[in-house]
Design a protein around this motif. Structure first.
Motif, mmCIF file in Angstrom:
data_model
loop_
_atom_site.group_PDB
_atom_site.id
_atom_site.type_symbol
_atom_site.label_atom_id
_atom_site.label_comp_id
_atom_site.label_asym_id
_atom_site.label_seq_id
_atom_site.Cartn_x
_atom_site.Cartn_y
_atom_site.Cartn_z
ATOM 1 N N PHE A 172 -4.033 -11.956 -0.454
ATOM 2 C CA PHE A 172 -4.264 -10.579 0.001
ATOM 3 C C PHE A 172 -3.344 -10.232 1.175
ATOM 4 O O PHE A 172 -2.775 -9.139 1.220
ATOM 5 C CB PHE A 172 -5.739 -10.380 0.380
ATOM 6 C CG PHE A 172 -6.599 -10.078 -0.814
ATOM 7 C CD1 PHE A 172 -6.731 -8.779 -1.275
ATOM 8 C CD2 PHE A 172 -7.255 -11.092 -1.496
ATOM 9 C CE1 PHE A 172 -7.515 -8.484 -2.393
ATOM 10 C CE2 PHE A 172 -8.034 -10.824 -2.608
ATOM 11 C CZ PHE A 172 -8.161 -9.513 -3.064
ATOM 12 N N GLU A 173 -3.185 -11.160 2.100
ATOM 13 C CA GLU A 173 -2.290 -10.909 3.240
ATOM 14 C C GLU A 173 -0.860 -10.668 2.736
ATOM 15 O O GLU A 173 -0.160 -9.779 3.202
ATOM 16 C CB GLU A 173 -2.301 -12.103 4.205
ATOM 17 C CG GLU A 173 -3.609 -12.264 4.985
ATOM 18 C CD GLU A 173 -3.858 -11.145 5.995
ATOM 19 O OE1 GLU A 173 -2.879 -10.553 6.500
ATOM 20 O OE2 GLU A 173 -5.052 -10.866 6.268
ATOM 21 N N ALA A 175 0.088 -9.581 -0.212
ATOM 22 C CA ALA A 175 0.185 -8.290 -0.917
ATOM 23 C C ALA A 175 0.429 -7.166 0.089
ATOM 24 O O ALA A 175 1.180 -6.227 -0.179
ATOM 25 C CB ALA A 175 -1.079 -8.034 -1.721
ATOM 26 N N ARG A 176 -0.196 -7.280 1.264
ATOM 27 C CA ARG A 176 0.025 -6.279 2.313
ATOM 28 C C ARG A 176 1.467 -6.275 2.779
ATOM 29 O O ARG A 176 2.097 -5.230 2.852
ATOM 30 C CB ARG A 176 -0.866 -6.597 3.516
ATOM 31 C CG ARG A 176 -2.107 -5.797 3.521
ATOM 32 C CD ARG A 176 -2.856 -5.947 4.823
ATOM 33 N NE ARG A 176 -4.145 -5.277 4.627
ATOM 34 C CZ ARG A 176 -5.229 -5.535 5.317
ATOM 35 N NH1 ARG A 176 -5.216 -6.456 6.265
ATOM 36 N NH2 ARG A 176 -6.330 -4.875 5.065
ATOM 37 N N THR A 177 2.005 -7.459 3.070
ATOM 38 C CA THR A 177 3.360 -7.496 3.636
ATOM 39 C C THR A 177 4.415 -7.169 2.585
ATOM 40 O O THR A 177 5.479 -6.671 2.919
ATOM 41 C CB THR A 177 3.694 -8.869 4.266
ATOM 42 O OG1 THR A 177 3.643 -9.848 3.226
ATOM 43 C CG2 THR A 177 2.710 -9.260 5.339
ATOM 44 N N ARG A 178 4.159 -7.463 1.324
ATOM 45 C CA ARG A 178 5.153 -7.187 0.285
ATOM 46 C C ARG A 178 5.371 -5.696 0.073
ATOM 47 O O ARG A 178 6.448 -5.261 -0.283
ATOM 48 C CB ARG A 178 4.706 -7.796 -1.050
ATOM 49 C CG ARG A 178 5.286 -9.160 -1.288
ATOM 50 C CD ARG A 178 4.607 -9.823 -2.456
ATOM 51 N NE ARG A 178 4.808 -9.176 -3.741
ATOM 52 C CZ ARG A 178 5.896 -9.307 -4.501
ATOM 53 N NH1 ARG A 178 6.891 -10.043 -4.094
ATOM 54 N NH2 ARG A 178 5.991 -8.709 -5.686
ATOM 55 N N ASN A 179 4.267 -4.954 0.259
ATOM 56 C CA ASN A 179 4.387 -3.514 0.136
ATOM 57 C C ASN A 179 4.961 -3.076 -1.210
ATOM 58 O O ASN A 179 5.797 -2.186 -1.286
ATOM 59 C CB ASN A 179 5.271 -2.993 1.274
ATOM 60 C CG ASN A 179 4.703 -1.703 1.809
ATOM 61 O OD1 ASN A 179 3.679 -1.227 1.308
ATOM 62 N ND2 ASN A 179 5.358 -1.134 2.790
ATOM 63 N N LYS A 182 0.764 -3.466 -4.083
ATOM 64 C CA LYS A 182 -0.432 -3.727 -3.268
ATOM 65 C C LYS A 182 -1.597 -4.110 -4.164
ATOM 66 O O LYS A 182 -2.666 -3.490 -4.154
ATOM 67 C CB LYS A 182 -0.780 -2.505 -2.419
ATOM 68 C CG LYS A 182 0.295 -2.186 -1.406
ATOM 69 C CD LYS A 182 -0.316 -1.641 -0.139
ATOM 70 C CE LYS A 182 0.709 -1.557 0.945
ATOM 71 N NZ LYS A 182 0.190 -1.803 2.253
ATOM 72 N N TYR A 210 -10.147 -6.027 2.204
ATOM 73 C CA TYR A 210 -8.806 -5.447 2.012
ATOM 74 C C TYR A 210 -8.886 -4.194 1.139
ATOM 75 O O TYR A 210 -8.401 -4.188 0.019
ATOM 76 C CB TYR A 210 -7.871 -6.483 1.371
ATOM 77 C CG TYR A 210 -7.621 -7.700 2.234
ATOM 78 C CD1 TYR A 210 -6.498 -7.769 3.060
ATOM 79 C CD2 TYR A 210 -8.521 -8.773 2.242
ATOM 80 C CE1 TYR A 210 -6.277 -8.884 3.868
ATOM 81 C CE2 TYR A 210 -8.306 -9.888 3.047
ATOM 82 C CZ TYR A 210 -7.181 -9.932 3.856
ATOM 83 O OH TYR A 210 -6.967 -11.028 4.647
ATOM 84 N N ASP A 212 -7.306 -1.613 1.154
ATOM 85 C CA ASP A 212 -5.987 -1.040 0.838
ATOM 86 C C ASP A 212 -5.296 -1.775 -0.309
ATOM 87 O O ASP A 212 -4.230 -1.362 -0.764
ATOM 88 C CB ASP A 212 -5.093 -1.085 2.082
ATOM 89 C CG ASP A 212 -5.043 -2.483 2.716
ATOM 90 O OD1 ASP A 212 -6.095 -3.172 2.747
ATOM 91 O OD2 ASP A 212 -3.951 -2.899 3.166
ATOM 92 N N ILE A 213 -5.861 -2.883 -0.760
ATOM 93 C CA ILE A 213 -5.232 -3.677 -1.822
ATOM 94 C C ILE A 213 -6.094 -3.564 -3.083
ATOM 95 O O ILE A 213 -7.306 -3.796 -3.031
ATOM 96 C CB ILE A 213 -5.155 -5.175 -1.412
ATOM 97 C CG1 ILE A 213 -4.459 -5.360 -0.057
ATOM 98 C CG2 ILE A 213 -4.484 -6.019 -2.507
ATOM 99 C CD1 ILE A 213 -2.998 -4.991 -0.026
#
Ligand code: IPM
Ligand code: MG
Length: 358
Positions: A172-173, A175-179, A182, A210, A212-213
């Motif tokens: 999950f973390e 997925a956030r940074t990959r942008n 998501k 999360y 946002d994901i």
């Protein structure tokens, strides 16, 4: 100057030759971007075991533990007892250094390399988080009535709440940074392996943190199908140790073959080991025909991990532009001399900066 101490285990088969090219490229990047890598070379692998009976002595292991990162070539030799050297070297480091994330990006760098009809390079850009310390790889196994017609063989699957949760949380973390999309997809076989219910429940709980994901789920058999049919659906995928092993060989083929796929084994904040996904390919050993591209890509992942982002992107970017220009003809064995590819990438990295300055 920033200096890092790197353990290098070339290992078996083509491992040492592709690793030599990886180091050549890393040194070119170090020259250009102003850092230094001190290599601590270790001879371990099947050949060393045949000669000395030694697999991975504790003294050397203690040393390796103290270094900044580890590079591995490949492990595996058909003449050695099945699993002995694999468990003595690569699995030992994964388990005893608790490298619980096996990060395996699957990305098409050059459309020519992708075997799927009708898919574009941008359709295939996903990362697998393979849980790397549990599952089928660590469970007790045994045989009763060995060699008899009524022989029974068993092997236990081991999943802990903490182990499952940390892998899922990492996904999950990431997925956030990959942008990208998501999205995190859980891949399991909970409909048949009921112990995977722990994955189902933990995934749902972590996902709530999360919002946002977005989340998705696939049973492993269906995941094999979707990877081929609709690879564009995937962003980050998280799965068990054994399913991750299998699915990432499939993924490697989508990006052009085992000659290009690289991976990182990570305990975040502590230690990491980088390796090509391919094996030791004994039939090509010592012939100087194997492609070092996967090893070079693993080297780029190490630079990124060490915080040398610019150098990491230069290494990956140089390989990609040489591929797209057709100067690296492909990543199958025999298309180039192994050292020719290393030379080309190293020269190009230096030339790009000389060009920019001049
Ligand atoms: C991998 C390999 C290893 C694994 C073998 C060599 C034990 O296939 O890294 O994918 O199964 O993990
Ligand atoms: Mg594998």
């Amino acid at each position: 100057m920033k200096t890092f101490d790197i353990a290098v285990i070339g290992g078996d088969g083509i491992g040492p030759e592709v690793t030599a090219e990886e180091l050549k490229v890393l040194d070119a990047a170090a020259d250009v971007y102003g850092f230094k890598l001190n290599y601590h070379q270790y001879p371990f692998g099947s050949e060393h075991y045949f000669k000395t009976g030694e697999i991975f002595p504790e003294k050397a292991f203690e040393e390796v533990k103290g270094l900044d990162a580890i590079l591995l070539g490949a492990i595996g030799d058909p003449r050695a007892p099945v699993g002995l050297i694999e468990y003595g070297i690569i699995a030992k480091m994964r388990f005893e250094l608790d490298l619980y994330v096996n990060l395996r990006p699957i990305k098409v760098f050059d459309e020519r390399l992708c075997p799927l009809k009708g898919k574009k390079a941008e359709d295939i850009d996903m990362v697998y988080i393979r849980e790397n310390t549990e599952g089928a790889y660590v469970g007790a196994h045994g045989f009763t009535h060995k060699g008899q017609p009524n022989e029974v063989a068993t092997q236990v699957l081991v999943y802990t709440r903490a182990g499952v949760e940390r892998a899922i949380r990492y996904a999950f973390e990431l997925a956030r940074t990959r942008n990208k999309k998501k999205k995190v997809t859980l891949i399991d076989k909970a409909n048949a392996m009921r112990s995977h219910d722990l994955w189902t429940r933990t995934f749902a709980e972590v996902a709530r943190e999360y919002p946002d994901i977005s989340t998705d789920h696939a049973y492993v058999d269906a995941a094999c199908m979707w990877m081929i049919k609709n690879p564009e659906w995937f962003d980050v995928a998280v799965t068990t140790n054994m399913f991750g092993d299998i699915l990432t060989d499939l993924g490697a083929v989508l990006q052009g073959g085992l000659g290009i796929a690289a991976s990182a084994n990570i305990h975040p904040g502590k230690k990491a080991l980088f390796e090509p996904i391919h094996g030791s390919a004994p039939k090509y050993a010592g012939m100087n025909t194997a492609s070092p591209v996967a090893a070079i890509m693993a080297g780029s992942m190490m630079l990124e991990y060490l915080g040398l982002t610019e150098a990491a992107h230069a290494v990956e970017g140089t390989v990609v532009s040489l591929l797209r220009a057709g100067r690296i003809k492909g990543v199958n064995s025999g298309l180039h001399k192994c050292n020719e590819v290393g030379d080309m990438v190293a020269t190009e990295i230096k030339a790009a900066v000389a060009g920019a300055k001049g």
